[in-house]
Design a protein around this motif. Structure first.
Motif, PDB file in Angstrom:
ATOM      1  N   SER A  86       0.860  -1.180   0.000  1.00 34.13           N
ATOM      2  CA  SER A  86       0.000   0.000   0.000  1.00 34.13           C
ATOM      3  C   SER A  86       0.898   1.231   0.000  1.00 34.13           C
ATOM      4  CB  SER A  86      -0.915  -0.002   1.225  1.00 34.13           C
ATOM      5  OG  SER A  86      -0.160   0.210   2.403  1.00 34.13           O
ATOM      6  N   ASN A  87       0.302   2.381   0.040  1.00 33.48           N
ATOM      7  CA  ASN A  87       1.067   3.623  -0.008  1.00 33.48           C
ATOM      8  C   ASN A  87       1.632   4.039   1.351  1.00 33.48           C
ATOM      9  OD1 ASN A  87       0.665   4.009  -2.772  1.00 33.48           O
ATOM     10  ND2 ASN A  87      -1.323   4.992  -2.430  1.00 33.48           N
ATOM     11  N   GLN A  88       1.302   3.289   2.396  1.00 26.85           N
ATOM     12  CA  GLN A  88       1.835   3.590   3.723  1.00 26.85           C
ATOM     13  C   GLN A  88       3.236   3.003   3.870  1.00 26.85           C
ATOM     14  OE1 GLN A  88       0.740   5.441   6.069  1.00 26.85           O
ATOM     15  NE2 GLN A  88      -1.501   5.550   6.016  1.00 26.85           N
ATOM     16  N   SER A  89       4.047   3.626   4.717  1.00 29.97           N
ATOM     17  CA  SER A  89       5.381   3.089   4.977  1.00 29.97           C
ATOM     18  C   SER A  89       5.271   1.799   5.785  1.00 29.97           C
ATOM     19  CB  SER A  89       6.228   4.106   5.750  1.00 29.97           C
ATOM     20  OG  SER A  89       5.752   4.234   7.071  1.00 29.97           O
ATOM     21  N   SER A  90       6.264   0.932   5.632  1.00 26.40           N
ATOM     22  CA  SER A  90       6.236  -0.348   6.336  1.00 26.40           C
ATOM     23  C   SER A  90       6.283  -0.147   7.848  1.00 26.40           C
ATOM     24  CB  SER A  90       7.416  -1.223   5.890  1.00 26.40           C
ATOM     25  OG  SER A  90       8.650  -0.600   6.219  1.00 26.40           O
ATOM     26  N   GLU A  91       6.927   0.930   8.303  1.00 28.51           N
ATOM     27  CA  GLU A  91       7.001   1.193   9.742  1.00 28.51           C
ATOM     28  C   GLU A  91       5.600   1.406  10.322  1.00 28.51           C
ATOM     29  OE1 GLU A  91       9.578   1.058  11.736  1.00 28.51           O
ATOM     30  OE2 GLU A  91      10.882   0.463  10.068  1.00 28.51           O
ATOM     31  N   ILE A  92       4.792   2.153   9.598  1.00 31.75           N
ATOM     32  CA  ILE A  92       3.424   2.402  10.057  1.00 31.75           C
ATOM     33  C   ILE A  92       2.604   1.121   9.998  1.00 31.75           C
ATOM     34  CG2 ILE A  92       1.275   3.615   9.510  1.00 31.75           C
ATOM     35  CD1 ILE A  92       2.934   5.987   8.624  1.00 31.75           C
ATOM     36  N   LEU A  93       2.766   0.362   8.917  1.00 31.68           N
ATOM     37  CA  LEU A  93       1.980  -0.857   8.743  1.00 31.68           C
ATOM     38  C   LEU A  93       2.306  -1.888   9.816  1.00 31.68           C
ATOM     39  CD1 LEU A  93       2.195  -1.125   4.856  1.00 31.68           C
ATOM     40  CD2 LEU A  93       0.232  -0.398   6.204  1.00 31.68           C
ATOM     41  N   TYR A  94       3.589  -2.131  10.046  1.00 28.88           N
ATOM     42  CA  TYR A  94       3.975  -3.078  11.086  1.00 28.88           C
ATOM     43  C   TYR A  94       3.682  -2.510  12.475  1.00 28.88           C
ATOM     44  CZ  TYR A  94       6.252  -6.488   8.038  1.00 28.88           C
ATOM     45  OH  TYR A  94       6.491  -7.473   7.094  1.00 28.88           O
ATOM     46  N   GLY A  95       3.680  -1.181  12.580  1.00 24.22           N
ATOM     47  CA  GLY A  95       3.340  -0.552  13.850  1.00 24.22           C
ATOM     48  C   GLY A  95       1.911  -0.844  14.273  1.00 24.22           C
ATOM     49  N   PHE A 111       0.413  -3.732  13.867  1.00 25.80           N
ATOM     50  CA  PHE A 111       0.508  -5.030  14.548  1.00 25.80           C
ATOM     51  C   PHE A 111       1.006  -4.826  15.974  1.00 25.80           C
ATOM     52  CE2 PHE A 111       3.214  -8.584  15.881  1.00 25.80           C
ATOM     53  CZ  PHE A 111       2.323  -9.635  15.796  1.00 25.80           C
ATOM     54  N   TYR A 112       2.041  -4.021  16.124  1.00 27.13           N
ATOM     55  CA  TYR A 112       2.635  -3.770  17.435  1.00 27.13           C
ATOM     56  C   TYR A 112       1.588  -3.191  18.404  1.00 27.13           C
ATOM     57  CZ  TYR A 112       6.067  -2.052  20.859  1.00 27.13           C
ATOM     58  OH  TYR A 112       6.786  -1.821  22.005  1.00 27.13           O
ATOM     59  N   SER A 113       0.886  -2.165  17.967  1.00 32.67           N
ATOM     60  CA  SER A 113      -0.066  -1.495  18.849  1.00 32.67           C
ATOM     61  C   SER A 113      -1.231  -2.400  19.231  1.00 32.67           C
ATOM     62  CB  SER A 113      -0.593  -0.217  18.188  1.00 32.67           C
ATOM     63  OG  SER A 113      -1.301  -0.515  16.999  1.00 32.67           O
ATOM     64  N   GLN A 114      -1.671  -3.234  18.300  1.00 34.35           N
ATOM     65  CA  GLN A 114      -2.774  -4.143  18.594  1.00 34.35           C
ATOM     66  C   GLN A 114      -2.374  -5.195  19.615  1.00 34.35           C
ATOM     67  OE1 GLN A 114      -6.158  -4.120  17.427  1.00 34.35           O
ATOM     68  NE2 GLN A 114      -5.419  -2.059  17.025  1.00 34.35           N
ATOM     69  N   VAL A 115      -1.168  -5.736  19.489  1.00 41.88           N
ATOM     70  CA  VAL A 115      -0.704  -6.746  20.448  1.00 41.88           C
ATOM     71  C   VAL A 115      -0.570  -6.129  21.840  1.00 41.88           C
ATOM     72  CG1 VAL A 115       1.200  -8.284  21.077  1.00 41.88           C
ATOM     73  CG2 VAL A 115       0.436  -8.159  18.707  1.00 41.88           C
ATOM     74  N   VAL A 116      -0.068  -4.907  21.907  1.00 39.89           N
ATOM     75  CA  VAL A 116       0.019  -4.215  23.191  1.00 39.89           C
ATOM     76  C   VAL A 116      -1.374  -4.034  23.787  1.00 39.89           C
ATOM     77  CG1 VAL A 116       0.635  -2.057  24.348  1.00 39.89           C
ATOM     78  CG2 VAL A 116       2.193  -3.064  22.674  1.00 39.89           C
ATOM     79  N   ARG A 117      -2.329  -3.669  22.941  1.00 36.41           N
ATOM     80  CA  ARG A 117      -3.715  -3.496  23.408  1.00 36.41           C
ATOM     81  C   ARG A 117      -4.264  -4.801  23.954  1.00 36.41           C
ATOM     82  NH1 ARG A 117      -9.133  -3.546  21.233  1.00 36.41           N
ATOM     83  NH2 ARG A 117      -8.372  -4.415  19.273  1.00 36.41           N
ATOM     84  N   TYR A 118      -4.015  -5.906  23.243  1.00 43.41           N
ATOM     85  CA  TYR A 118      -4.476  -7.210  23.722  1.00 43.41           C
ATOM     86  C   TYR A 118      -3.877  -7.539  25.080  1.00 43.41           C
ATOM     87  CZ  TYR A 118      -5.765  -7.929  18.775  1.00 43.41           C
ATOM     88  OH  TYR A 118      -6.291  -7.810  17.520  1.00 43.41           O
ATOM     89  N   SER A 119      -2.583  -7.248  25.245  1.00 46.07           N
ATOM     90  CA  SER A 119      -1.906  -7.589  26.499  1.00 46.07           C
ATOM     91  C   SER A 119      -2.483  -6.820  27.676  1.00 46.07           C
ATOM     92  CB  SER A 119      -0.404  -7.315  26.376  1.00 46.07           C
ATOM     93  OG  SER A 119      -0.125  -5.924  26.353  1.00 46.07           O
ATOM     94  N   ARG A 120      -2.973  -5.620  27.425  1.00 42.31           N
ATOM     95  CA  ARG A 120      -3.542  -4.816  28.498  1.00 42.31           C
ATOM     96  C   ARG A 120      -4.973  -5.215  28.819  1.00 42.31           C
ATOM     97  NH1 ARG A 120      -1.167   1.105  26.500  1.00 42.31           N
ATOM     98  NH2 ARG A 120       1.016   0.698  27.085  1.00 42.31           N
ATOM     99  N   ARG A 130      -5.662 -14.283  20.494  1.00 41.91           N
ATOM    100  CA  ARG A 130      -5.769 -13.033  19.739  1.00 41.91           C
ATOM    101  C   ARG A 130      -4.498 -12.743  18.951  1.00 41.91           C
ATOM    102  NH1 ARG A 130     -10.285 -10.490  18.071  1.00 41.91           N
ATOM    103  NH2 ARG A 130     -11.909 -11.189  19.471  1.00 41.91           N
ATOM    104  N   VAL A 131      -3.349 -12.980  19.573  1.00 43.70           N
ATOM    105  CA  VAL A 131      -2.079 -12.715  18.907  1.00 43.70           C
ATOM    106  C   VAL A 131      -1.923 -13.610  17.680  1.00 43.70           C
ATOM    107  CG1 VAL A 131       0.429 -12.828  19.131  1.00 43.70           C
ATOM    108  CG2 VAL A 131      -0.943 -11.882  20.990  1.00 43.70           C
ATOM    109  N   ALA A 158       8.515 -10.365  20.110  1.00 42.09           N
ATOM    110  CA  ALA A 158       9.537 -10.563  21.139  1.00 42.09           C
ATOM    111  C   ALA A 158       9.894  -9.230  21.805  1.00 42.09           C
ATOM    112  CB  ALA A 158      10.777 -11.210  20.532  1.00 42.09           C
ATOM    113  N   LEU A 159       9.935  -8.173  21.012  1.00 47.40           N
ATOM    114  CA  LEU A 159      10.219  -6.847  21.547  1.00 47.40           C
ATOM    115  C   LEU A 159       9.118  -6.400  22.502  1.00 47.40           C
ATOM    116  CD1 LEU A 159      12.007  -4.304  21.499  1.00 47.40           C
ATOM    117  CD2 LEU A 159      10.666  -3.512  19.532  1.00 47.40           C
ATOM    118  N   ILE A 160       7.877  -6.682  22.135  1.00 48.92           N
ATOM    119  CA  ILE A 160       6.741  -6.326  22.990  1.00 48.92           C
ATOM    120  C   ILE A 160       6.819  -7.069  24.318  1.00 48.92           C
ATOM    121  CG2 ILE A 160       4.229  -6.462  23.226  1.00 48.92           C
ATOM    122  CD1 ILE A 160       4.091  -6.181  20.145  1.00 48.92           C
TER     123      ILE A 160
END
Length: 219
Positions: A143-152, A154-163, A174-175, A197-199
């Motif tokens: 897509s036209n979005q940068s990969s950092e935003i796209l993979y970000g 995933f990161y934010s959703q996993v953090v949300r699930y953990s909370r 969920r993960v 793993a970083l999360i």
């Protein structure tokens, strides 16, 4: 006040060749809409509390653990008080629908909250899980979005699930589900696993879920 009156009295919608004027309710989509709805409901609630506080203090006490976010109401340990008195709180033109079927489990926003053995247990609630058709929730990697935003995402959703999740099994389910969704959209599993793993490390998930949470996504 004049600006509010103008918005409410001059809301028009065009559908095809037809022009409609809204005469009931607050227009959806306008910036002050949520504030109008919130203040309107607060007015009725405050009016009821003021008129009841001295004569029937026990009712106010039972409703003291009742919370509302715009039009979503959650009440705890009110002994059915809200169901008994809501018609006296809100006008008859406002319809209240009870979402939960039992008193020890309810869906609140993006949470499914249950009472198990006297303790609150929460997990992710998403009404789209019950749709009888497939939906695409996330952007494909091409897509036209940068990969950092796209993979970000995933990161934010996993953090949300953990909370949200209090139980490891609900969290891991969920993960794995979101990982599979992202892989179908062209994301690399190796990068997703590294982000996971970083999360786990950064948000100290082993403190909450134990050491087994490290192995949910193994490349």
């Amino acid at each position: 006040i004049k600006c509010v009156e103008f918005l409410l009295d001059n809301c028009y919608f065009e559908v095809g060749n037809n022009l409609f004027k809204q005469v009931i309710g607050v227009p959806i989509g306008i910036n002050p809409g949520p504030y109008m709805a919130n203040l309107t409901l607060w007015y009725f609630e405050n009016k009821f509390l003021d008129s009841t506080y001295k004569s029937k203090y026990y009712i106010v006490k039972k409703l003291s653990r009742t919370f509302r976010l715009i039009d979503d109401i959650t009440t705890l340990n009110s002994d059915g008080c809200l169901e008994e008195y809501y018609k006296l709180i809100y006008p008859s033109s406002l319809t209240l629908n009870k979402e939960n079927e039992v008193d020890n489990c309810a869906n609140v926003l993006d949470l499914e909250i249950s009472i198990v053995d006297g303790k609150f247990v929460s997990k992710v609630y998403d009404k789209r899980d019950n749709f009888n058709f497939n939906i695409v929730q996330y952007q494909p990697i091409k897509s036209n979005q940068s990969s950092e935003i796209l993979y970000g995402t995933f990161y934010s959703q996993v953090v949300r699930y953990s909370r949200i999740c209090t139980d490891f099994n609900n969290f891991s389910e969920r993960v794995i589900r979101i990982k599979d969704d992202f892989i179908k959209l062209g994301y690399k599993q190796e990068r997703l696993s590294k982000m996971y793993a970083l999360i786990v490390s950064r948000h100290e998930l082993m403190r909450k879920f134990g050491r087994e949470c490290r192995d949910v996504l193994i490349t």
